[in-house]
Design an enzyme around this catalytic site. Structure first.
Site, mmCIF file in Angstrom:
data_model
loop_
_atom_site.group_PDB
_atom_site.id
_atom_site.type_symbol
_atom_site.label_atom_id
_atom_site.label_comp_id
_atom_site.label_asym_id
_atom_site.label_seq_id
_atom_site.Cartn_x
_atom_site.Cartn_y
_atom_site.Cartn_z
ATOM 1 N N HIS A 26 -1.399 1.256 7.456
ATOM 2 C CA HIS A 26 -1.866 1.176 6.074
ATOM 3 C C HIS A 26 -1.706 2.561 5.441
ATOM 4 O O HIS A 26 -1.678 3.569 6.143
ATOM 5 C CB HIS A 26 -3.338 0.744 6.102
ATOM 6 C CG HIS A 26 -3.942 0.511 4.750
ATOM 7 N ND1 HIS A 26 -3.367 -0.310 3.806
ATOM 8 C CD2 HIS A 26 -5.085 1.001 4.189
ATOM 9 C CE1 HIS A 26 -4.133 -0.319 2.716
ATOM 10 N NE2 HIS A 26 -5.170 0.472 2.918
ATOM 11 N N CYS A 59 0.832 -1.215 0.000
ATOM 12 C CA CYS A 59 0.000 0.000 0.000
ATOM 13 C C CYS A 59 0.864 1.262 0.000
ATOM 14 O O CYS A 59 0.471 2.289 -0.556
ATOM 15 C CB CYS A 59 -0.954 0.000 1.187
ATOM 16 S SG CYS A 59 -0.121 -0.175 2.784
#
Length: 369
Positions: free
Chosen positions: A311, A32
Site C-alpha cells: 500500500h 493508492c
C-alpha cells in the site's frame, strides 16, 4: 470522513489559511500509488499554482482533446475550489485517462509509485512541448499583419542551435547532472551532462540521505576490463569517474531504491533498511560550487513487505504542520511521527512503513508551505 473529518476540520480552522484545502482521494482498486503521488504534487505549491494558472488560461481547451495534463489541472482545480476545507474527491477522470494512456496502469495489480511519478512528469512535459510547437506553427502560418501584431519574429540565424523549450515542469523539477571522467595518464577530464527529474539512490542499512548522496557522488576507478577510452590518448586508459549535480532543481525528488533483485531468490526483495531523511537537507559534497539547502515537504511511503503487494500513503507538510494522507482518510500528525518512516534497523521487523520517495524544496524558492 465522518467524525474524523469534522475533527480535522476543527483543527485546520485554527491553524491554516482560509483558502487551503485538505481532501482525501478515493481509491479505485489499488490506485493508492497514484493518490499518494498526487497529494505530494498538490502540496508542491509552485507546481500547483502553475498548473492552476495553466488551467485558468486554457479553459477554452476543456472542450478540446482530453489528456493527462487537462485531467490533472481539472482535479487540482476541483480540490482548490471546494467550499469545505476537508472531504473526499474521486479522481475518476484522471485515473481513467491514465489507464487509457498507459497499459502498465490498467490492471488491478500493485503498481510502483516512482514509475507513475516518472511517467506523469514526462507526459506533462511532452504535452506542454507539443502545445508550444503547435502555437509556434500557428504563429508562423498566420498572415504578415498578424505576425507583426504578435511581435518580431525572433528567428535563429542559419546554423545556430535551437534552445530546448523549458516548461514550468522543468522549472520546478529539472536538475542537471554532470558525469566527469578523468584520464589518469593525461589528466584530461571528459564531462557529459544529463538532465534529471529525480535522483534514484542506492541505500544501505543504518544510513542517511546525506551518506547516500555522498556514495552517489563518490569517485570510482575504472581499470582492468573497465578501462576508459581516452580520445586524447587514443587508447584505453585507467580513469576516475564521478557524478555531480551541476544544477540542482528547485524541487529535489529523491527515490530510495528499496526494491532489489536478489539473484539467489530469483525475484525482487524489499529492503527495509533504516535510512534517515532530515527535515532540512544541505547539498554540499554533491553539488558543483554550491551549498544548497532544502526543506522536506512530502514523503510517499510504501507499506508492506514486498514489491508486488502492499500500500502507499503520503506525509505532507503544509503551513508548518504535517498531515497523513491514506486514500480517503486525512489526519494531522506530529512532526516527530515522520521519524517512524525511516525504516527498520533490524532485518525482520513488524514495521513495514518505509519512506520511498522524498520531496524537498530549495529554501527561498517560493514555497509558502
Amino acid at each position: 470522513m465522518g467524525a474524523a473529518g469534522s475533527k480535522l476540520e476543527k483543527a485546520l480552522g485554527d491553524q491554516f489559511p482560509e483558502g487551503e484545502r485538505y481532501f482525501g482521494l478515493e481509491n479505485f482498486g489499488n490506485t493508492c500509488y497514484c493518490n499518494s503521488v498526487l497529494q505530494a504534487l498538490y502540496f508542491c505549491v509552485p507546481f500547483r499554482e502553475q498548473l492552476l494558472e495553466y488551467y485558468a488560461n486554457n479553459k477554452s481547451l476543456a472542450d478540446g482533446e482530453e489528456n493527462l495534463l487537462t485531467c490533472l489541472a481539472d482535479l487540482f482545480s476541483q480540490i482548490s475550489s471546494q467550499k469545505k476545507k476537508t472531504g473526499v474527491i474521486a479522481p475518476k477522470r484522471f485515473v481513467q485517462r491514465l489507464k487509457k494512456q498507459n497499459e502498465l496502469f490498467r490492471s488491478y495489480m500493485h503498481q510502483d509509485a516512482h514509475e507513475f511519478l516518472n511517467f506523469l512528469l514526462n507526459e506533462l512535459v511532452d504535452i506542454l512541448e507539443r502545445e508550444a510547437k503547435a502555437a509556434k506553427n500557428d504563429q508562423e502560418t498566420s498572415p504578415p499583419s498578424e505576425k507583426a501584431a504578435n511581435g518580431p519574429n525572433n528567428g535563429l540565424p542559419n546554423g545556430s542551435k535551437k534552445e530546448p523549450l523549458v516548461t514550468w515542469v522543468h522549472k520546478n523539477f529539472q536538475g542537471i547532472l554532470t558525469n566527469e571522467t578523468r584520464c589518469l595518464r593525461c589528466e584530461t577530464v571528459t564531462a557529459r551532462d544529463e538532465i534529471f527529474f529525480d535522483l534514484s539512490l542506492d541505500i544501505e542499512q543504518n544510513s542517511s540521505i546525506t551518506s547516500c548522496l555522498k556514495n552517489f557522488s563518490s569517485t570510482e576507478t575504472l581499470n582492468a576490463e573497465d578501462k576508459f577510452f581516452c580520445d586524447k590518448c587514443c587508447s584505453l586508459q585507467e580513469a576516475q569517474k564521478r557524478m555531480k549535480i551541476k544544477k540542482p532543481p528547485h524541487v529535489l525528488v529523491i527515490h530510495l531504491k528499496r526494491f532489489k533483485y536478489i539473484e539467489q531468490l530469483g525475484r525482487y526483495k524489499k529492503l527495509s533498511y533504516r535510512v534517515v531523511f532530515p527535515l532540512e537537507l544541505k547539498l554540499s559534497d554533491t553539488v558543483e560550487d554550491a551549498d544548497i539547502e532544502y526543506s522536506l515537504f512530502a514523503v510517499v511511503v510504501h507499506v508492506g513487505s514486498g514489491p508486488n503487494h502492499g500500500h502507499y500513503v503520503s506525509l505532507v507538510k503544509s503551513h508548518n504542520h504535517w498531515l497523513f494522507f491514506d486514500d480517503e482518510n486525512v489526519e494531522m500528525i506530529d512532526e516527530s511521527a515522520v521519524q517512524t518512516f525511516f525504516g527498520s534497523s533490524q532485518e525482520y521487523s513488524s514495521n513495514t512503513d518505509h519512506g520511498y520517495i522524498l520531496f524537498y524544496e530549495s529554501i527561498g524558492s517560493g514555497n509558502r508551505n
